[in-house]
Design a protein around this motif. Structure first.
Motif, PDB file in Angstrom:
ATOM      1  N   ALA A 155       0.837  -1.198   0.000  1.00  0.00           N
ATOM      2  CA  ALA A 155       0.000   0.000   0.000  1.00  0.00           C
ATOM      3  C   ALA A 155       0.876   1.254   0.000  1.00  0.00           C
ATOM      4  N   LYS A 156       0.389   2.299  -0.676  1.00  0.00           N
ATOM      5  CA  LYS A 156       1.156   3.540  -0.732  1.00  0.00           C
ATOM      6  C   LYS A 156       1.417   4.104   0.669  1.00  0.00           C
ATOM      7  N   SER A 157       0.428   3.970   1.550  1.00  0.00           N
ATOM      8  CA  SER A 157       0.596   4.488   2.907  1.00  0.00           C
ATOM      9  C   SER A 157       1.713   3.758   3.647  1.00  0.00           C
ATOM     10  N   THR A 158       1.823   2.439   3.411  1.00  0.00           N
ATOM     11  CA  THR A 158       2.881   1.647   4.042  1.00  0.00           C
ATOM     12  C   THR A 158       4.248   2.069   3.512  1.00  0.00           C
ATOM     13  N   VAL A 159       4.345   2.204   2.192  1.00  0.00           N
ATOM     14  CA  VAL A 159       5.602   2.611   1.573  1.00  0.00           C
ATOM     15  C   VAL A 159       6.016   3.992   2.066  1.00  0.00           C
ATOM     16  N   HIS A 160       5.053   4.882   2.162  1.00  0.00           N
ATOM     17  CA  HIS A 160       5.356   6.244   2.607  1.00  0.00           C
ATOM     18  C   HIS A 160       5.898   6.258   4.030  1.00  0.00           C
ATOM     19  N   ARG A 161       5.273   5.499   4.932  1.00  0.00           N
ATOM     20  CA  ARG A 161       5.742   5.457   6.324  1.00  0.00           C
ATOM     21  C   ARG A 161       7.143   4.873   6.412  1.00  0.00           C
ATOM     22  N   LEU A 162       7.401   3.805   5.663  1.00  0.00           N
ATOM     23  CA  LEU A 162       8.722   3.179   5.686  1.00  0.00           C
ATOM     24  C   LEU A 162       9.786   4.124   5.120  1.00  0.00           C
ATOM     25  N   LEU A 163       9.444   4.834   4.058  1.00  0.00           N
ATOM     26  CA  LEU A 163      10.394   5.779   3.476  1.00  0.00           C
ATOM     27  C   LEU A 163      10.702   6.921   4.437  1.00  0.00           C
ATOM     28  N   CYS A 164       9.703   7.360   5.177  1.00  0.00           N
ATOM     29  CA  CYS A 164       9.934   8.425   6.169  1.00  0.00           C
ATOM     30  C   CYS A 164      10.912   7.961   7.242  1.00  0.00           C
ATOM     31  N   THR A 165      10.762   6.702   7.678  1.00  0.00           N
ATOM     32  CA  THR A 165      11.677   6.152   8.678  1.00  0.00           C
ATOM     33  C   THR A 165      13.086   6.019   8.106  1.00  0.00           C
ATOM     34  N   LEU A 166      13.185   5.510   6.877  1.00  0.00           N
ATOM     35  CA  LEU A 166      14.490   5.354   6.235  1.00  0.00           C
ATOM     36  C   LEU A 166      15.149   6.710   5.996  1.00  0.00           C
ATOM     37  N   ARG A 167      14.343   7.717   5.709  1.00  0.00           N
ATOM     38  CA  ARG A 167      14.883   9.062   5.500  1.00  0.00           C
ATOM     39  C   ARG A 167      15.435   9.636   6.799  1.00  0.00           C
ATOM     40  N   GLU A 168      14.738   9.391   7.894  1.00  0.00           N
ATOM     41  CA  GLU A 168      15.193   9.900   9.191  1.00  0.00           C
ATOM     42  C   GLU A 168      16.523   9.284   9.605  1.00  0.00           C
ATOM     43  N   THR A 169      16.784   8.047   9.181  1.00  0.00           N
ATOM     44  CA  THR A 169      18.030   7.359   9.541  1.00  0.00           C
ATOM     45  C   THR A 169      19.131   7.584   8.504  1.00  0.00           C
ATOM     46  N   GLY A 170      18.813   8.341   7.442  1.00  0.00           N
ATOM     47  CA  GLY A 170      19.821   8.646   6.442  1.00  0.00           C
ATOM     48  C   GLY A 170      20.023   7.567   5.397  1.00  0.00           C
ATOM     49  N   LEU A 171      19.199   6.529   5.419  1.00  0.00           N
ATOM     50  CA  LEU A 171      19.372   5.439   4.452  1.00  0.00           C
ATOM     51  C   LEU A 171      18.788   5.787   3.085  1.00  0.00           C
ATOM     52  N   VAL A 172      17.833   6.711   3.052  1.00  0.00           N
ATOM     53  CA  VAL A 172      17.358   7.261   1.787  1.00  0.00           C
ATOM     54  C   VAL A 172      17.268   8.775   1.953  1.00  0.00           C
ATOM     55  N   ARG A 173      17.233   9.485   0.828  1.00  0.00           N
ATOM     56  CA  ARG A 173      17.010  10.933   0.876  1.00  0.00           C
ATOM     57  C   ARG A 173      15.991  11.290  -0.204  1.00  0.00           C
TER      58      ARG A 173
ATOM     59  N   TYR B 206      12.649   9.471  -4.177  1.00  0.00           N
ATOM     60  CA  TYR B 206      13.672   9.049  -3.218  1.00  0.00           C
ATOM     61  C   TYR B 206      14.840   8.383  -3.924  1.00  0.00           C
ATOM     62  N   ARG B 207      16.006   8.501  -3.308  1.00  0.00           N
ATOM     63  CA  ARG B 207      17.208   7.789  -3.740  1.00  0.00           C
ATOM     64  C   ARG B 207      17.946   7.331  -2.481  1.00  0.00           C
ATOM     65  N   LEU B 208      18.913   6.438  -2.644  1.00  0.00           N
ATOM     66  CA  LEU B 208      19.684   5.968  -1.499  1.00  0.00           C
ATOM     67  C   LEU B 208      20.449   7.124  -0.876  1.00  0.00           C
ATOM     68  N   GLY B 209      20.552   7.102   0.471  1.00  0.00           N
ATOM     69  CA  GLY B 209      21.192   8.181   1.190  1.00  0.00           C
ATOM     70  C   GLY B 209      22.599   7.863   1.632  1.00  0.00           C
ATOM     71  N   ILE B 210      23.211   8.819   2.293  1.00  0.00           N
ATOM     72  CA  ILE B 210      24.594   8.683   2.736  1.00  0.00           C
ATOM     73  C   ILE B 210      24.755   7.547   3.753  1.00  0.00           C
ATOM     74  N   GLY B 211      23.674   7.235   4.473  1.00  0.00           N
ATOM     75  CA  GLY B 211      23.742   6.144   5.446  1.00  0.00           C
ATOM     76  C   GLY B 211      24.076   4.814   4.803  1.00  0.00           C
ATOM     77  N   MET B 212      23.580   4.599   3.591  1.00  0.00           N
ATOM     78  CA  MET B 212      23.895   3.357   2.877  1.00  0.00           C
ATOM     79  C   MET B 212      25.370   3.326   2.491  1.00  0.00           C
ATOM     80  N   PHE B 213      25.912   4.474   2.145  1.00  0.00           N
ATOM     81  CA  PHE B 213      27.339   4.539   1.810  1.00  0.00           C
ATOM     82  C   PHE B 213      28.191   4.207   3.026  1.00  0.00           C
ATOM     83  N   VAL B 214      27.789   4.731   4.192  1.00  0.00           N
ATOM     84  CA  VAL B 214      28.540   4.463   5.423  1.00  0.00           C
ATOM     85  C   VAL B 214      28.538   2.965   5.730  1.00  0.00           C
ATOM     86  N   ILE B 215      27.358   2.339   5.648  1.00  0.00           N
ATOM     87  CA  ILE B 215      27.256   0.899   5.916  1.00  0.00           C
ATOM     88  C   ILE B 215      28.101   0.111   4.916  1.00  0.00           C
ATOM     89  N   GLY B 216      27.971   0.477   3.639  1.00  0.00           N
ATOM     90  CA  GLY B 216      28.749  -0.222   2.615  1.00  0.00           C
ATOM     91  C   GLY B 216      30.238  -0.046   2.795  1.00  0.00           C
TER      92      GLY B 216
END
Length: 254
Positions: free
Chosen positions: A39-57, A65-75
């Motif tokens: 559901a779009k609402s589910t995707v939106h909530r998950l993206l908001c959480t991922l954005r807050e942690t820097g995994l997407v921006r 959305y695209r991958l964030g700096i947090g993914m680079f740090v983990i990688g």
């Protein structure tokens, strides 16, 4: 025992991250919803959480959305660990041939040690732990060495947890262990005698990265008959020399 079920929210968040690629570096809520069947609402909530942690921006113009700096740090952590093993392996082979003992290279991971390299890796020495094995920090030379160079907050977090005894020599008193960690940090080596397993002794020194921060630990391990007290200083000098060789190799990792 009933099989543990994965958390659907975590699973779906990982699925979102896995959808991004060179071909699809940027996607919106609707596209991700359609691709994942969520559901779009589910995707939106998950993206908001991922954005807050820097995994997407989120792009300010398209709102996609695209991958964030947090993914680079983990990688980067994984990349550097993998590169560390590759760079160190031939040096560990030379060290093993010189000391005729088990040699290992370990990194710190949230109160535990993970071994990246261990030589020789055969049936006779497997009892001393294998590559990828995770062991508590408080009862091994590599673990105590690495723990000694963590932040004060991380050290106290680890010491607040139960310290399980593996042998009668394991240090389980938190004040005693803290005092030993302070000593290890001062002398820059750690020595254990039958603290993780009976008849197993180990000596570890730090491996530094290009900025002179402790990034790993190098150790020699053997039975008591192979690890006489009179040999410790000789082993220590050898370990430090080979640690410097590894650090020199790490200078080439960008």
């Amino acid at each position: 025992m009933a099989k543990e079920q994965p958390l659907s929210s975590v699973h779906n968040a990982i699925r979102i991250l896995q959808e991004f690629s060179d071909e699809r570096p940027m996607m919106g809520v609707s596209e991700l919803s359609e691709r994942l069947g969520l559901a779009k609402s589910t995707v939106h909530r998950l993206l908001c959480t991922l954005r807050e942690t820097g995994l997407v921006r989120q792009d300010g113009h398209s709102h996609k959305y695209r991958l964030g700096i947090g993914m680079f740090v983990i990688g980067s952590v994984f990349y550097r660990s993998a590169e560390l093993r590759v760079k160190a392996f031939p040096i560990l082979v030379d060290l093993m041939q010189r000391v005729r003992r088990i040699v290992r290279l370990g990194i710190y991971d949230y109160g535990s040690v993970v071994y990246l390299c261990k030589l020789p890796e055969d049936k006779e020495t497997r009892t001393f732990s294998s590559i990828g094995t995770r062991v508590p920090c408080h009862c091994t030379a590599v673990g105590k060495l690495l723990l000694a160079f963590q932040s004060s907050e991380e050290i106290m977090r680890v010491l607040s947890l139960p310290l399980k005894a593996r042998t009668s020599n394991t240090i389980t008193d938190k004040d005693e262990l803290l005092e030993q960690l302070q000593h290890i940090r001062a002398v820059r080596y750690a020595l254990t005698w039958e603290e993780s397993r009976y008849d197993v002794c180990s000596l570890a020194v730090p491996v530094y990265d290009e900025s002179q921060q402790v990034t790993a630990a190098l150790s020699i391990t053997g039975s008591k008959s192979q690890f006489l007290p009179t040999q410790v200083q000789e082993f220590l000098g050898t370990l430090r020399m080979f640690s410097r060789l590894i650090t020199e190799q790490l200078d080439g990792i960008e």
